[in-house]
Design a protein around this motif. Structure first.
Motif, PDB file in Angstrom:
ATOM      1  N   PHE A  17      41.009  50.498  38.794  1.00 60.32           N
ATOM      2  CA  PHE A  17      41.693  50.710  40.104  1.00 60.32           C
ATOM      3  C   PHE A  17      42.852  49.831  40.288  1.00 60.32           C
ATOM      4  N   LYS A  18      43.600  50.154  41.115  1.00 61.85           N
ATOM      5  CA  LYS A  18      44.809  49.463  41.448  1.00 61.85           C
ATOM      6  C   LYS A  18      44.534  47.973  41.996  1.00 61.85           C
ATOM      7  N   VAL A  19      44.928  47.245  41.457  1.00 58.41           N
ATOM      8  CA  VAL A  19      44.695  45.703  41.995  1.00 58.41           C
ATOM      9  C   VAL A  19      45.821  44.914  42.478  1.00 58.41           C
ATOM     10  N   THR A  20      46.001  44.892  43.824  1.00 59.19           N
ATOM     11  CA  THR A  20      47.012  44.178  44.656  1.00 59.19           C
ATOM     12  C   THR A  20      46.554  43.451  45.530  1.00 59.19           C
ATOM     13  N   THR A  21      47.018  42.315  45.929  1.00 55.26           N
ATOM     14  CA  THR A  21      46.434  41.342  47.133  1.00 55.26           C
ATOM     15  C   THR A  21      46.524  42.153  48.132  1.00 55.26           C
ATOM     16  N   GLY A  22      47.533  43.046  48.585  1.00 55.52           N
ATOM     17  CA  GLY A  22      47.332  43.796  49.846  1.00 55.52           C
ATOM     18  C   GLY A  22      46.291  44.554  49.677  1.00 55.52           C
ATOM     19  N   SER A  23      45.972  45.512  48.748  1.00 54.30           N
ATOM     20  CA  SER A  23      44.727  46.192  48.652  1.00 54.30           C
ATOM     21  C   SER A  23      43.421  45.487  48.838  1.00 54.30           C
ATOM     22  N   LEU A  24      43.408  44.290  48.314  1.00 53.82           N
ATOM     23  CA  LEU A  24      42.229  43.580  48.340  1.00 53.82           C
ATOM     24  C   LEU A  24      42.048  42.970  49.809  1.00 53.82           C
ATOM     25  N   ALA A  66      42.812  34.710  44.697  1.00 53.75           N
ATOM     26  CA  ALA A  66      41.912  34.425  43.450  1.00 53.75           C
ATOM     27  C   ALA A  66      40.942  35.510  43.096  1.00 53.75           C
ATOM     28  N   MET A  67      40.733  36.497  43.975  1.00 48.06           N
ATOM     29  CA  MET A  67      40.033  37.673  43.678  1.00 48.06           C
ATOM     30  C   MET A  67      40.902  38.461  42.767  1.00 48.06           C
ATOM     31  N   ALA A  68      42.105  38.854  43.187  1.00 42.37           N
ATOM     32  CA  ALA A  68      43.144  39.595  42.461  1.00 42.37           C
ATOM     33  C   ALA A  68      43.375  38.932  41.085  1.00 42.37           C
ATOM     34  N   SER A  69      43.348  37.705  40.719  1.00 42.06           N
ATOM     35  CA  SER A  69      43.733  37.011  39.617  1.00 42.06           C
ATOM     36  C   SER A  69      42.607  37.447  38.604  1.00 42.06           C
ATOM     37  N   ALA A  70      41.198  37.064  39.311  1.00 41.48           N
ATOM     38  CA  ALA A  70      40.039  37.190  38.662  1.00 41.48           C
ATOM     39  C   ALA A  70      39.947  38.700  37.979  1.00 41.48           C
ATOM     40  N   LEU A  71      40.217  39.736  38.897  1.00 47.30           N
ATOM     41  CA  LEU A  71      40.202  41.209  38.552  1.00 47.30           C
ATOM     42  C   LEU A  71      41.086  41.638  37.475  1.00 47.30           C
ATOM     43  N   ARG A  72      42.137  40.807  37.401  1.00 43.99           N
ATOM     44  CA  ARG A  72      43.146  41.305  36.484  1.00 43.99           C
ATOM     45  C   ARG A  72      42.763  40.550  35.034  1.00 43.99           C
ATOM     46  N   GLU A  73      42.111  39.280  35.256  1.00 47.72           N
ATOM     47  CA  GLU A  73      41.858  38.687  33.936  1.00 47.72           C
ATOM     48  C   GLU A  73      40.713  39.479  33.088  1.00 47.72           C
ATOM     49  N   ARG A  74      39.784  39.945  34.010  1.00 43.45           N
ATOM     50  CA  ARG A  74      38.674  41.010  33.460  1.00 43.45           C
ATOM     51  C   ARG A  74      39.157  42.240  33.120  1.00 43.45           C
ATOM     52  N   GLY A  75      40.394  42.838  33.353  1.00 45.94           N
ATOM     53  CA  GLY A  75      40.780  44.032  33.036  1.00 45.94           C
ATOM     54  C   GLY A  75      40.413  45.275  34.066  1.00 45.94           C
ATOM     55  N   MET A  76      39.946  44.726  35.143  1.00 46.68           N
ATOM     56  CA  MET A  76      39.584  45.554  36.243  1.00 46.68           C
ATOM     57  C   MET A  76      40.822  46.498  36.624  1.00 46.68           C
ATOM     58  N   ASP A  77      42.098  45.944  36.678  1.00 48.49           N
ATOM     59  CA  ASP A  77      43.178  46.451  36.981  1.00 48.49           C
ATOM     60  C   ASP A  77      43.181  47.939  36.253  1.00 48.49           C
ATOM     61  N   ARG A  78      42.608  48.273  35.289  1.00 51.24           N
ATOM     62  CA  ARG A  78      42.809  49.374  34.702  1.00 51.24           C
ATOM     63  C   ARG A  78      41.615  50.518  35.296  1.00 51.24           C
ATOM     64  N   VAL A 120      31.489  50.893  52.438  1.00 50.92           N
ATOM     65  CA  VAL A 120      30.718  51.244  51.310  1.00 50.92           C
ATOM     66  C   VAL A 120      31.485  52.262  50.606  1.00 50.92           C
ATOM     67  N   SER A 121      32.606  53.139  51.401  1.00 52.69           N
ATOM     68  CA  SER A 121      33.360  54.235  51.000  1.00 52.69           C
ATOM     69  C   SER A 121      34.637  53.605  50.198  1.00 52.69           C
ATOM     70  N   ASN A 122      34.803  52.356  50.002  1.00 51.32           N
ATOM     71  CA  ASN A 122      35.924  51.847  49.531  1.00 51.32           C
ATOM     72  C   ASN A 122      35.623  51.382  47.898  1.00 51.32           C
ATOM     73  N   PRO A 123      36.321  52.194  47.138  1.00 48.93           N
ATOM     74  CA  PRO A 123      36.102  51.895  45.524  1.00 48.93           C
ATOM     75  C   PRO A 123      36.066  50.496  45.164  1.00 48.93           C
ATOM     76  N   PRO A 124      36.989  49.527  45.515  1.00 50.27           N
ATOM     77  CA  PRO A 124      36.955  48.273  44.928  1.00 50.27           C
ATOM     78  C   PRO A 124      35.791  47.424  45.716  1.00 50.27           C
ATOM     79  N   GLY A 125      35.306  47.971  46.466  1.00 55.77           N
ATOM     80  CA  GLY A 125      34.252  46.949  47.067  1.00 55.77           C
ATOM     81  C   GLY A 125      33.099  46.415  46.270  1.00 55.77           C
ATOM     82  N   PRO A 126      32.727  47.227  45.350  1.00 49.97           N
ATOM     83  CA  PRO A 126      31.683  46.577  44.574  1.00 49.97           C
ATOM     84  C   PRO A 126      32.168  45.197  43.841  1.00 49.97           C
TER      85      PRO A 126
END
Length: 202
Positions: free
Chosen positions: A44-51, A30-42, A9-15
């Motif tokens: 929080f940081k979106v990398t495959t490693g962080s996901l 695929a999660m990383a690609s979808a999040l970038r496509e939707r602009g969520m990388d603005r 629950v404490s992890n911000p990208p969790g939702p």
């Protein structure tokens, strides 16, 4: 609530991860690609490693589970995840709480504005105008990405409403920056004598 659930629950990208899995099972690439496509990388940081870190935390909490491992062509095997029953219930609870209850946030800009009087008026105006230019550029980039997501990628509006919120927040900030800058230039905002004196010394 177990310790593993607290970590999830404490992890911000969790939702965001749980939201994607609510649409369909998915692997982290695929999660990383979808999040970038939707602009969520603005947001929080979106990398495959962080996901992968988020996915591991959610899996430990038993909110998600492995559905299958797939291989496409010569690519490495990828693990596809899906919600558990607990995960679906906790995701709904989490989103409900985040929408209902404002969280205390501590943006760096707010901390800096608290001490705007440490600058002399001319310096403050210059800094505020530069920020406004950067915010304006970011706003245009976000608007462009939003249009591309809706029109080119065909992403449903409901899946990118957070971008609309981000746009409104940036528009509000631009309005405030223009207002406070005008007040400083017109002398409507009293300024500390020490900072005003420094301006005259230069």
């Amino acid at each position: 609530m177990t310790e593993s659930t607290k970590r999830a629950v404490s992890n911000p990208p969790g939702p965001a991860v749980l939201g994607l899995l609510a649409e369909s099972p998915m692997h982290p690439h695929a999660m990383a690609s979808a999040l970038r496509e939707r602009g969520m990388d603005r947001v929080f940081k979106v990398t495959t490693g962080s996901l992968y870190d988020v996915v591991r935390a959610l899996e430990r909490a038993e909110w998600i589970e492995v559905r299958e491992t797939v291989r496409v062509g010569a690519r490495p095997e990828r693990t596809v995840y899906q919600h558990t029953g607990l995960g679906r219930a906790e995701f709904v609870r989490w989103v409900d709480e985040l929408v209902r209850v404002p969280a205390d946030e501590y943006p760096k800009f707010l901390s800096a504005v608290t001490y705007l009087g440490a600058l002399d008026p001319d310096h403050a105006v210059s800094a505020l105008r530069e920020r406004a230019g950067r915010v304006r550029a970011s706003l245009e980039e976000i608007r462009r990405g939003h249009r591309e997501a809706l029109e080119d990628a065909g992403v449903p509006r409901l899946f990118v409403v957070e971008v609309e919120y981000a746009v409104r927040m940036l528009e509000a900030e631009l309005g405030w920056l223009a207002e406070i800058t005008a007040d400083i230039e017109a002398g409507r905002l009293p300024w500390p004598e020490a900072a005003t004196g420094r301006a005259g010394d230069r």
